[in-house]
Scaffold this active site. Structure first.
Site, PDB file in Angstrom:
ATOM      1  N   GLU A 176     -84.450  18.396  30.554  1.00  0.00           N
ATOM      2  CA  GLU A 176     -85.098  18.143  31.850  1.00  0.00           C
ATOM      3  C   GLU A 176     -84.716  16.763  32.379  1.00  0.00           C
ATOM      4  OE1 GLU A 176     -89.306  18.710  31.155  1.00  0.00           O
ATOM      5  OE2 GLU A 176     -89.171  20.836  31.612  1.00  0.00           O
ATOM      6  N   GLU A 257     -88.175  27.498  29.744  1.00  0.00           N
ATOM      7  CA  GLU A 257     -89.525  27.217  29.233  1.00  0.00           C
ATOM      8  C   GLU A 257     -90.515  27.939  30.137  1.00  0.00           C
ATOM      9  OE1 GLU A 257     -90.475  23.049  28.723  1.00  0.00           O
ATOM     10  OE2 GLU A 257     -88.741  22.692  27.428  1.00  0.00           O
TER      11      GLU A 257
END
Ligand SMILES: *[C@@H]1O[C@H](CO)[C@@H](O)[C@H](O)[C@H]1NC(C)=O
Ligand SMILES: *[C@@H]1O[C@H](CO)[C@@H](O)[C@H](O)[C@H]1NC(C)=O
Ligand SMILES: *[C@@H]1O[C@H](CO)[C@@H](O)[C@H](O)[C@H]1NC(C)=O
Ligand SMILES: *[C@@H]1O[C@H](CO)[C@@H](O)[C@H](O)[C@H]1NC(C)=O
Ligand SMILES: *[C@@H]1O[C@H](CO)[C@@H](O)[C@H](O)[C@H]1NC(C)=O
Length: 622
Positions: A176, A257
């Site tokens: 991320e 995710e």
């Protein structure tokens, strides 16, 4: 002859890599040439006692998953610069081999930054002491340390790439990163490191995983790695299609995710996060996963099984103040912290079965019963301050990392050379929770958990002993603050206008319990930390949840294993004690009571876990 052979081998190698057992076109992953949807879930070996790996993996497989996503925590593998500890819970290769035996593929997420609500997002604390270090950046010191880590990891894991007959399909670059920055040189440097011959080699399939917003997905993307999204799948997939134009980053969609719920943080008004028992929320999860599967897309459930922050492995978020993660990383997951399969598990299993056919979902795995342990009577065995290691003597305080210490507590002791009084200021900010004592009596708690930490006034006579017991509550794992995460005391201690000089500094990382020196223990509201000890037998070894009625805050060890922090404020009210840490006879339990009151004494094992909150006895000044 030799050259010819080499040439043949080389051509063969090229052919294999071009076809490869795992590849993809614009819309579909292909495994051994057949369209393949990654039906995945995240489960990190380093949060699960290794004897339980086969059980947890089998349960994930029996939910219908075909792939395990796994973070790797660098700080556990290289706790000291240049070391490599890949045994026990750190034997990642073994975990992946067990997964493969059970018919599971692997997606490897090695960081070096992983977040994962782990201590400093996976960074080893010694990085703080390397001159010029700037983590998560195109910084020489950081790239050098990262390269060494990734090469060591690849030594263990490269043989397990699918191209080499192992289960690893893909490897993630950073984590991320687009939520943090947009330095493509940095991400490019990590990509090149992973693809170099001295790491995973040029054939490894790489991907990036970012939030589903323009700045995030563009910030994290890098040529030659598949760009994927996480969070809400509809938003993420649309963002990827809209904002990523580099053809070398396009391919099938993967929600890297998918969150069923969320993590837990210590605070008297935080409730445990779970959808269990909430039919509507579970249906929403089923509907999302159903939608992804119907898109012919892929997902990874974060977390399918969260596990435990054994010892002091938890990280912390930062909002207005420190938000430390609980010892439990239950995460409201389908397979809960103790390995029970809950209603979320059965619902997701049904959704997956409706796509792949129930014949393709293995039978449920048997659950071992939980055990109860009747009240264990613990008795005080000594004061922590009478069981200290040898100190380091310093004119002025030094931070925890400078002592070679990563986690736990550091005690800073000063003996007054003259009478003085005023407000205590311990360095630039509390890092994180400071218990303040004068002559062994607690006079205050200064904690970065509170937006406005308490002001503690101290009055010292000549020869009085001032103790500052500083607890690392978890280095920040997310956001801008991760750049500087030193713990202990950073800067000078002042009392009023006086800079205090002359310190004895004690490192207390406490992986195992301190050996108590028997002493008279007085238990009152201002006592210094006390060690308690008890022994117990069990009829049958099994999993249980330790409940500590009347205890305020501290640490529990069973048979020498650090089970983590307890704290009355919640939401965690019980510590998971797996049967694999127990024996039938003569189990030893040690509890550190940081703030004893005289109310503590018993600990018991229960079968039904309690979550809940109690008022914070040390709450912020009004
Ligand atoms: C990708 O491969 C799948 C399975 O072979 C095929 O159905 C699909 O048409 C291919 N898509 C593209 C864009 O080539
Ligand atoms: C408690 O809840 C209030 C209101 O929601 C919030 O502002 C505050 O930050 C919370 N405190 C803690 C310690 O979580
Ligand atoms: C998914 O794949 C199936 C079979 O190849 C195909 O019929 C269907 O149209 C695809 N769905 C989407 C949304 O691409
Ligand atoms: C604090 O120190 C000042 C002198 O610096 C003294 O006048 C005062 O009495 C002290 N107060 C206490 C509570 O010791
Ligand atoms: C601590 O105080 C001493 C004496 O005033 C000073 O020399 C030193 O620079 C200070 N250290 C820090 C980190 O501020």
């Amino acid at each position: 002859m030799f050259f010819q052979k080499a040439l043949v081998a080389f051509c063969l190698f090229l052919t294999v890599s071009a076809v490869g057992p795992f590849t993809y076109n614009h819309s579909t992953f292909l495994l051994h040439g057949k369209p393949f949807q990654i039906i995945g879930g995240q489960m990190d070996p380093q949060r699960i006692p290794h004897p339980l790996w086969p059980d947890r993996l089998a349960k994930a497989r029996a939910m219908g998953l075909n792939t395990i996503f796994s973070y790797v925590y660098w700080d556990q593998l290289e706790p000291i610069k240049g070391s490599w500890e890949s045994t026990g819970n750190n034997d990642i290769a073994k975990y992946f081999k067990i997964a493969q035996e059970q018919g599971l593929n692997i997606v490897l997420r090695p960081g070096p930054y992983v977040c994962g609500e782990h201590e400093w997002g996976g960074f080893p604390s010694w990085l703080s002491e390397v001159p010029g270090m700037v983590v998560r950046s195109n910084n020489k010191a950081f790239l050098t340390a990262s390269e060494s880590y990734l090469q060591n990891l690849a030594k263990d894991l490269k043989p397990l790439l699918i191209e080499n007959g192992g289960p690893i399909l893909m490897v993630q670059v950073e984590n991320e990163y687009g939520s943090y920055g947009d330095d493509h040189e940095y991400i490019g440097a990590l990509r090149d490191m992973l693809k170099s011959e001295s790491a995973f080699g040029p054939d490894v399939h790489l991907y990036t995983n970012d939030g589903g917003q323009e700045s995030m997905i563009k910030g994290g993307q890098i040529s030659g790695a598949l760009a994927e999204s996480d969070g809400d799948p509809k938003t993420g997939f649309a963002a990827r299609d809209k904002y990523i134009t580099d053809p070398s980053s396009l391919g099938p969609q993967l929600d890297g995710e998918y969150y069923v719920t969320w993590l837990d943080q210590w605070a008297s008004n935080n409730t445990h996060q779970t959808d269990s028992g909430n039919g509507k929320s579970i249906q929403a999860v089923q509907s999302d996963l159903d939608w992804i599967l119907k898109q012919n897309a892929s997902f990874s459930i974060y977390m399918v099984h969260g596990g435990t922050n054994w010892g002091f492995q938890n990280g912390a978020d930062w909002g207005d103040a420190l938000e430390p993660i609980t010892t439990s990383y239950d995460y409201g997951a389908p397979i809960d912290e103790s390995g029970r399969m809950n209603d979320i598990y059965h619902a997701i299993r049904q959704t997956i079965a409706s796509h792949i056919g129930s014949d393709n979902v293995p039978d449920l795995v048997k659950e071992e019963p939980l055990i109860e342990i009747p009240d264990i009577k613990l008795t005080p065995s000594g004061k922590l301050f009478d069981s200290l290691p040898d100190p380091v003597w310093k004119e002025f305080p030094v931070n925890m990392e400078a002592l070679g210490q990563a986690v736990g507590f550091t005690l800073y002791r000063h003996v007054a050379v003259t009478a003085m009084n005023g407000t205590i200021q311990a360095g630039d900010a509390p890092r994180d929770r400071i218990l303040v004592y004068v002559n062994g009596h607690r006079v205050g708690v200064i904690d970065s958990l509170y937006v406005t930490p308490n002001i503690v006034e101290v009055s010292l006579d000549k020869h009085d002993v001032l103790d500052l017991l500083v607890e690392n509550m978890g280095r920040v794992n997310y956001g801008a603050r991760i750049v500087e995460q030193r713990k202990g005391i950073v800067g000078n201690v002042t009392l009023g206008d006086n800079v205090l000089s002359g310190w004895q500094i004690y490192s207390l990382p406490l992986p195992s319990p301190p050996e108590p020196s028997p002493s008279d223990v007085e238990l009152s509201g201002t006592s210094s930390p006390v060690l308690f000890e008890g022994h117990f037998d069990v009829d049958t070894v099994g999993d249980t949840f330790l409940e500590l009625p009347g205890w305020t805050k501290g640490v529990v060890w069973v048979n020498g294993i650090n089970l983590g922090r307890y704290w009355t404020i919640g939401p965690q009210q019980t510590l998971y004690l797996p049967g694999c840490y127990l024996q039938e006879k003569k189990n030893r339990i040690t509890v550190l009571a940081l703030e004893p009151t005289g109310q503590e004494g018993n600990v018991r094992g229960i079968k039904t876990r309690n979550w809940g909150n109690n008022p914070d006895p040390d709450g912020p000044s009004k």
